[in-house]
Design a protein around this motif. Structure first.
Motif, mmCIF file in Angstrom:
data_model
loop_
_atom_site.group_PDB
_atom_site.id
_atom_site.type_symbol
_atom_site.label_atom_id
_atom_site.label_comp_id
_atom_site.label_asym_id
_atom_site.label_seq_id
_atom_site.Cartn_x
_atom_site.Cartn_y
_atom_site.Cartn_z
ATOM 1 N N LYS A 1 0.813 -1.224 0.000
ATOM 2 C CA LYS A 1 0.000 0.000 0.000
ATOM 3 C C LYS A 1 0.845 1.271 0.000
ATOM 4 O O LYS A 1 0.382 2.322 -0.408
ATOM 5 C CB LYS A 1 -0.940 0.027 1.214
ATOM 6 N N LEU A 2 2.091 1.179 0.490
ATOM 7 C CA LEU A 2 2.970 2.342 0.556
ATOM 8 C C LEU A 2 4.206 2.138 -0.319
ATOM 9 O O LEU A 2 4.732 1.032 -0.416
ATOM 10 C CB LEU A 2 3.430 2.607 1.996
ATOM 11 N N ILE A 3 4.658 3.219 -0.930
ATOM 12 C CA ILE A 3 5.884 3.218 -1.719
ATOM 13 C C ILE A 3 6.882 4.115 -1.002
ATOM 14 O O ILE A 3 6.549 5.246 -0.647
ATOM 15 C CB ILE A 3 5.630 3.776 -3.136
ATOM 16 N N PHE A 4 8.102 3.606 -0.777
ATOM 17 C CA PHE A 4 9.146 4.417 -0.156
ATOM 18 C C PHE A 4 10.110 4.898 -1.222
ATOM 19 O O PHE A 4 10.551 4.121 -2.073
ATOM 20 C CB PHE A 4 9.903 3.617 0.917
ATOM 21 N N ARG A 5 10.429 6.181 -1.183
ATOM 22 C CA ARG A 5 11.374 6.770 -2.122
ATOM 23 C C ARG A 5 11.971 8.031 -1.508
ATOM 24 O O ARG A 5 11.603 8.419 -0.413
ATOM 25 C CB ARG A 5 10.703 7.066 -3.447
ATOM 26 N N ASN A 6 12.872 8.661 -2.211
ATOM 27 C CA ASN A 6 13.540 9.858 -1.706
ATOM 28 C C ASN A 6 13.277 11.006 -2.681
ATOM 29 O O ASN A 6 13.835 11.036 -3.764
ATOM 30 C CB ASN A 6 15.034 9.596 -1.569
ATOM 31 N N VAL B 1 7.335 9.021 1.324
ATOM 32 C CA VAL B 1 6.258 8.037 1.299
ATOM 33 C C VAL B 1 5.207 8.464 0.285
ATOM 34 O O VAL B 1 4.842 9.635 0.207
ATOM 35 C CB VAL B 1 5.591 7.895 2.693
ATOM 36 N N SER B 2 4.733 7.501 -0.487
ATOM 37 C CA SER B 2 3.622 7.718 -1.415
ATOM 38 C C SER B 2 2.630 6.584 -1.240
ATOM 39 O O SER B 2 2.988 5.498 -0.783
ATOM 40 C CB SER B 2 4.105 7.735 -2.866
ATOM 41 N N LEU B 3 1.390 6.840 -1.608
ATOM 42 C CA LEU B 3 0.363 5.810 -1.560
ATOM 43 C C LEU B 3 0.377 5.031 -2.870
ATOM 44 O O LEU B 3 0.391 5.620 -3.947
ATOM 45 C CB LEU B 3 -1.010 6.446 -1.341
ATOM 46 N N ASN B 4 0.362 3.716 -2.796
ATOM 47 C CA ASN B 4 0.370 2.869 -3.977
ATOM 48 C C ASN B 4 -1.088 2.627 -4.405
ATOM 49 O O ASN B 4 -1.700 1.636 -4.032
ATOM 50 C CB ASN B 4 1.088 1.551 -3.690
ATOM 51 N N VAL B 5 -1.613 3.575 -5.174
ATOM 52 C CA VAL B 5 -2.992 3.495 -5.662
ATOM 53 C C VAL B 5 -2.983 3.485 -7.189
ATOM 54 O O VAL B 5 -1.968 3.781 -7.819
ATOM 55 C CB VAL B 5 -3.839 4.682 -5.142
ATOM 56 N N LYS B 6 -4.115 3.153 -7.779
ATOM 57 C CA LYS B 6 -4.189 3.074 -9.237
ATOM 58 C C LYS B 6 -4.073 4.429 -9.902
ATOM 59 O O LYS B 6 -3.469 4.565 -10.951
ATOM 60 C CB LYS B 6 -5.505 2.410 -9.651
#
Length: 128
Positions: A5-10, A83-88
């Motif tokens: 559900k969450l994407i981690f990035r910088n 953090v980003s939300l992994n949504v369509k």
């Protein structure tokens, strides 16, 4: 994380609101300082005039998160969002935020809900 559900990035957010609206570094700093001043004023007002605990806790969270972002932007020239939300929906997936942003959002909810609760001290003063 959280089942995908969450994407981690910088991401280094230099001068954008929600990753879209570019307002410039100086405008970003000035807008943040003005917002912090308004929140600090409301917090002070509630301390002096008997705001409820929920509302004051929300304002404290907004101040803490806002100050963290402000100091990063002032010292480093950007805020690190990770953090980003992994949504369509691609537009929403592109929006990145950090823990400070989450505190600001949660604090805004707490402050709003706290302001819906009648203030017992103020109510009793108005009756007299």
């Amino acid at each position: 994380m959280l089942g995908g559900k969450l994407i981690f990035r910088n991401c280094h957010n230099k001068d954008r609101i929600l990753g879209k609206v570019k307002i410039g570094r100086q405008n970003c700093l000035e807008l943040a300082a003005a917002g912090l001043g308004c929140v600090a004023g409301e917090y002070w007002h509630q301390l002096l005039h008997g705001g409820n605990k929920l509302s004051k806790a929300g304002l404290a969270m907004i101040l803490g998160g806002g100050m963290s972002n402000y100091v990063d932007r002032r010292n480093k020239g950007y805020v690190t969002d990770y953090v980003s939300l992994n949504v369509k929906k691609k537009e929403i997936r592109k929006i990145a935020f950090n823990l400070s942003d989450a505190c600001i959002a949660a604090g805004a909810v707490l402050w709003s809900v706290g302001n819906l609760i009648p203030n017992q001290k103020r109510e009793s003063k108005n009756r007299k």
